[in-house]
Motif scaffolding. Structure first.
Motif, PDB file in Angstrom:
ATOM      1  N   GLY B  61       0.818  -1.213   0.000  1.00 56.90           N
ATOM      2  CA  GLY B  61       0.000   0.000   0.000  1.00 56.90           C
ATOM      3  C   GLY B  61       0.850   1.260   0.000  1.00 56.90           C
ATOM      4  N   THR B  75      -7.935   3.241  -4.033  1.00 54.13           N
ATOM      5  CA  THR B  75      -7.025   2.869  -2.949  1.00 54.13           C
ATOM      6  C   THR B  75      -6.097   1.761  -3.457  1.00 54.13           C
ATOM      7  OG1 THR B  75      -8.623   1.273  -2.089  1.00 54.13           O
ATOM      8  CG2 THR B  75      -8.704   3.508  -1.180  1.00 54.13           C
ATOM      9  N   PHE B  79      -6.916  -3.133  -0.646  1.00 55.07           N
ATOM     10  CA  PHE B  79      -7.547  -2.370   0.439  1.00 55.07           C
ATOM     11  C   PHE B  79      -9.066  -2.599   0.470  1.00 55.07           C
ATOM     12  CE2 PHE B  79      -4.682   1.175   2.281  1.00 55.07           C
ATOM     13  CZ  PHE B  79      -3.581   0.334   2.260  1.00 55.07           C
ATOM     14  N   TRP B 124      -4.394   1.989   5.947  1.00 52.49           N
ATOM     15  CA  TRP B 124      -5.709   1.361   5.759  1.00 52.49           C
ATOM     16  C   TRP B 124      -6.656   1.771   6.879  1.00 52.49           C
ATOM     17  CZ3 TRP B 124      -9.004  -1.744   8.453  1.00 52.49           C
ATOM     18  CH2 TRP B 124     -10.046  -2.335   7.731  1.00 52.49           C
TER      19      TRP B 124
END
Lengths: 584, 584
Positions: B61, B75, B79, B124
């Motif tokens: 991420g 995202t 996610f 997240w």
């Protein structure tokens, strides 16, 4: 937006008043013809280069980073052009001997140059940062033919050096290194092995790269006593490319424009520098210079952090402050620089960056004295003092660089966290300096175990004498009397700590290791106290209406007001360190 | 490589022994049926989700970040799937009322859940982090129809909320905001204006997003007394998309997987929450919850830092240590965890993360007591104490999260600086928490000016009573007697500081502002002292051969040994703060 202006006014203050350097230059035949106006002219030029050429590449270099392919490493756009401008300006030669094509200027001026390079573009300055160290190493330990062949390339900037120590299993513990050197019939050696984290191990700034490589000769003793130093050029004079290749670069948190290379030596030809198995001693000449430079990185970051925080805090308005400067009327919201928490952080930024500058330049000036003082008796103490101070400069300055970058980021609030304002880059870039060139923990052990306790207090006694000398002079001016008293008291505490540690370590040999970190911090704070006691005292030489004079007194007042807090912290931790420390 | 294991064993220790939470649950009808085994089962599940689903997305991420186009924000990969798994697991509903579809579990368990989410993937967890705050805000201040319409979507996780305060010119100073709300004939409002730094302002995790927006009604007073709160959904029930668009996301130093959005409100339809011009009071319900959550981010980062540093330090071998644990023979090089400087940093990491956990969970437990204590007399003090502690949790925890991340990075040496090992991501991610949700400087002012001095010492007296109570119990066990004495002494110092500050501020109204930061730090250190005095005392309940018992005593010994260093630092700085502070 991030910006940088060379702090020429404060640099002049340090050279002219804090160090009184022109007097030393006049006494020294080595610096004949050098005076303050000439020195300032050099710094002004260096400032122009840093502000005009390097600073604009700082953000773009971070965003672009270096690119690796199997046959080349490309630096960010503009880095190579900036390097050509640097070479054309004669900057690599600044503090090199005139006989070797250098300009023969003091290391003091080089320190100021380095501060500006690191402040404006740390990543770029990684390529040039060890030039002077490599120059000294080769000049001190290289065979005459090796010097003749390679020193001019270093001085002119035609080739850039590297420092190849680290291997995957050998970081802080250089004694674990495995790289091998096999002697050849022609007097050269073939090197085999892997090196890791080599800054500038490959790049597109110069045609040739001169690797200074630590490796083991056949049958060498294990550990650090079996290590030799070699010069391994990327390009051989036969026109052949040597057996060194870069098999990757690191992706890092910061200094992204600096190529951090993994190098593979596959029978690369090289030549011994200095004696066999005495490579560490030869390398130490380079490392001492590199450690001072890394300390100057901390100073550069602290200065850049201070400048940017000051500017933002003056412009950004949020809430009314409880007080505002006399004569300023209330508006809907005050500049955040009026808010007490911000004032405190801004004063910490200013006193730290200016204080580090005085101390960092002092060490460079000591190195000049060690080499050139007309009184040969004065050379050795200067050298000893510089050696003692080097680990403090490295560790304390770099920790302050990171701390002040974080302080400045906080001043920017949410804007500090976005890349657009680039203060977050200062934070990321500054963090590496606490790690490389001997981690700050290694520096602390070097300081306390080797340079203070291991030296029977000789060099440390020189430092105490300097502190006492300053403390003895402060009483001359009433505004400074309190500073001098505080410095004298601190000097006494520091001496007592050393006595205690020495005594306790007789029965508890681990004790100095447990407190080395706090001892180094305490020394760092003491050096800042020296910086500010003297700065306040010598600011008398400035015209009464010079704002710098008021600023220096104000800063010293702030510094000494918060000094007891920092001293109490480290003294209590050194006391706490008497208790055994569990294994986790 | 970076990894994360839910610290279930220590969580159990805090719940069972430090807080004795099961006893409180048994007394409270609201938590009927909840006992320790059930609570641990919930935490185990939460740990499995954090370790198994979120932690693997932490690095990817960060590398991928969010992507913005004019019509959507994406995202990072994985996610959205992780969010679906989170919703399917019923996690958004954990501490929501059963009547509203929630699980009715204590906020204490939610705090443990949040710690794990933040530790495993801060970016997240930004999307879900304010769910409980928005739930509380709407439940406390929303009109019945608004609650009926939107609370179930929040509890089920079908919609995610945002908190829209900041505007370009209004950060810490929310009173400067300009966003306007125009009343419509149908009782709704049309909102116009720009909001900045809105976490999760747009994303692809849910179909609907519920913006809680601060704006001004026509003719509202200027400043913070003219601000109202509105609920502005992204999707209207008419099927229309509302007039809110995201016109960009920030590129940030860290939490790159969290979409930090600029939002433009162009006649967006919304509904008032609470009373007109009383929006800040309504938003504060949400902000208090959010501040506790941000504190838990600091705890999560400290825990992740500790785990990763411990693992690396046990594996990495460099140099021989001056001492090694009994029965361990010397090898060529020891694990770096044997070296005194590393032992000290590892113990600091452990005592900080475990100490913060006890304190953070205590505040969550106080919130449960404030809501559900069967004795109505006990509710208000619990609420007062939680309110008092909130700014300390926010600021002290986040500063420790960043500090411990930096400490852990240092343990990794050069490897800590490369992205591959991801501890540098912990450092980058952790830094934001010192800024948002009210900067740490704002928290310090809130604590000292509003909650201590502004409250005539009522809430602060409750804290002192808690400290004294613990100090009074420590003497029961000889190993803990010293800890209790130290805590008692510290409690006395803290009380004296408050008396001094109160008195001095009569003549120097700026004084408390100058020392608020150090006062908050001193309170944080005091809370850690409470954590460790009690942890040592209640560790008696563990079996004698339980390694956790020995570990808790060892940690307490370490903590109290270095406590005077931290206390001396802040006390001296509060003393130093008496002097006026220059304007820079």
């Amino acid at each position: 937006m991030w910006s940088y202006q060379a702090p020429l006014r404060d640099m002049q203050f340090v050279l002219e008043h804090w160090l009184d350097a022109p007097r030393a230059w006049r006494r020294s035949p080595a610096f004949e013809g050098l005076d303050l106006p000439l020195a300032l002219q050099v710094l002004e030029e260096a400032g122009r280069f840093s502000q005009g050429v390097l600073a604009p590449l700082n953000g773009s270099g971070d965003r672009q980073g270096c690119r690796w392919t199997a046959d080349r490493v490309s630096t960010p756009d503009g880095f190579a052009d900036a390097y050509r401008a640097y070479v054309d300006g004669g900057w690599p030669a600044l503090a090199c001997a005139e006989a070797l094509g250098g300009q023969g200027l003091p290391q003091l001026l080089d320190a100021a140059l380095q501060e500006m390079l690191y402040a404006s573009n740390h990543a770029w300055a990684m390529y040039t940062g060890i030039v002077h160290g490599a120059y000294l190493c080769l000049k001190t330990h290289g065979a005459p033919w090796l010097q003749e062949r390679y020193l001019p390339d270093i001085v002119s900037g035609q080739a850039l050096p590297t420092m190849c120590l680290t291997e995957p299993q050998a970081g802080s513990d250089v004694g674990l290194l495995r790289c091998r050197a096999a002697p050849q019939n022609d007097g050269s050696y073939h090197l085999h092995g892997n090196k890791l984290f080599i800054s500038g191990g490959e790049h597109d700034l110069t045609g040739n790269i001169l690797h200074l490589v630590l490796a083991r000769l056949p049958g060498a003793p294990s550990g650090s006593r079996g290590i030799s130093l070699f010069l391994v050029p990327k390009q051989l004079d036969t026109g052949q490319v040597n057996g060194v290749r870069c098999d990757g670069i690191e992706h890092k948190m910061g200094i992204k424009g600096s190529a951090t290379c993994s190098l593979v030596f596959e029978g690369a030809q090289g030549w011994l520098i200095g004696e066999a198995n005495r490579g560490l001693a030869a390398m130490f000449v380079m490392m001492n210079s590199a450690r001072l430079h890394v300390g100057l990185q901390g100073l550069g970051h602290a200065e850049a952090a201070w400048q940017n925080a000051r500017e933002y805090a003056a412009e950004r308005r949020q809430m009314r402050a409880p007080l505002r400067p006399e004569g300023i009327a209330a508006q809907a919201a005050d500049p955040i620089s009026y808010h007490p928490a911000m004032r405190r952080v801004l004063l910490e930024l200013r006193t730290t960056s200016e204080g580090l500058r005085a101390i960092g330049y002092w060490v460079a000036h000591l190195l000049d004295q060690a080499e050139h003082d007309p009184d040969p008796q004065a050379r050795q103490p200067a050298e000893q003092l510089a050696q003692l101070l080097t680990p403090i400069i490295k560790a304390f300055f770099t920790e302050q660089g990171f701390r002040q970058a974080s302080n400045a980021l906080q001043v920017f609030g949410g804007y500090g966290y976005v890349t657009e304002f680039a203060i977050e880059q200062t934070l990321r870039d500054s963090r590496i300096a606490m790690i490389y060139e001997g981690s700050n923990e290694i520096q602390a052990n070097d300081l306390l175990l080797r340079k203070v306790l291991g030296d029977e207090g000789r060099a440390f006694g020189l430092l105490l004498a300097q502190l006492r000398d300053e403390a003895g002079q402060g009483g001359e001016w009433v505004e400074c009397a309190g500073f001098a008293v505080a410095l004298g008291k601190l000097c006494g505490s520091l001496a007592a700590v050393v006595d205690d540690v020495r005594e306790l370590s007789q029965e508890d040999s681990e004790y100095p290791y447990r407190v080395a970190g706090d001892f180094l911090q305490l020394c760092g704070v003491t050096l800042l106290a020296l910086a500010w006691a003297r700065a306040a005292r010598v600011s008398r030489a400035l015209p009464e209406d010079d704002p710098l004079r008021a600023s220096k007194l104000q800063s010293a007042g702030f510094f000494f007001n918060y000094l007891p807090s920092r001293v109490a912290q480290h003294l209590a931790a050194i006391e706490g360190g008497r208790a055994a420390l569990a294994f986790v």
